[in-house]
Write a protein that holds these residues in place. Sequence first.
Motif: not given
Length: 239
Positions: A79-106
């Motif tokens: 799982l790789v998350i792509l998002t324009a929202r790089g805040d800590h809460q969003t990243k933490l939620r994504a990682l808790n859902l099993g994301a292997d990578l969290f990438l902020v656009k661009p």
Amino acid sequence: MTEQYPRVAIVEDNEDLREELLFYLTRRGFPAWGVGSAELFWKQLHRQSVDIVLIDLRLPGEDGFAVAQFLHELTGYGLVILTARGDHQTKLRALNLGADLFLVKPINFAKLADSLEQLGQRLSQTHTHEVAPDVPSNGASNWRISRTGDALMPPDGQPIPLSAKERELLNILIDSNHQIFTRQSLHDLLFEHEEEVELHRIDVILSRLRQKAKRYEVQLPVRTLFGKGIVFVGDTPSR
């Protein structure tokens, strides 16, 4: 999975970004396809298998968090998350859902491709060591459906209440313990009178079962074997 490159799906509603990613990744050698919504992703997934899914969080309809949660419960997907929202809460939620990578656009396409290749290698190693479906389970206790048919009876713990479709699915899996069923075969058995095939419904039933088992502090012995299907691996009463 190929020897070098994993299969990739891109779920991104920005058509320009999606096409640019597809063009770059396919030129790098990745087998890849893309769609603009979660609904289209689920339909295409049953036609073209993938190893890694790139998910934009802000999708029309079902959002990226919901897609990530379902894929995490199915197991076997990167799982790789792509998002324009790089805040800590969003990243933490994504990682808790099993994301292997969290990438902020661009996104740096070259670094993304390198990361996908590394993730694909890790997934390949994980699948190589995956537990075989015929491995004996834990002890002589048995799983069974209650006589009334409204509950799953674990070897230890409280009965887990079942809906009608949950009961039907478990009856199929338990009656053929350690036999692998494809989603298509399970759909044919559970929804044989319905014209439209929606294999995602099997995943929804499994997800609800796992959530119920978790609430009752029980590990459900149903495994999703990558590239193969679904299998029940718990002990059952002898016949």
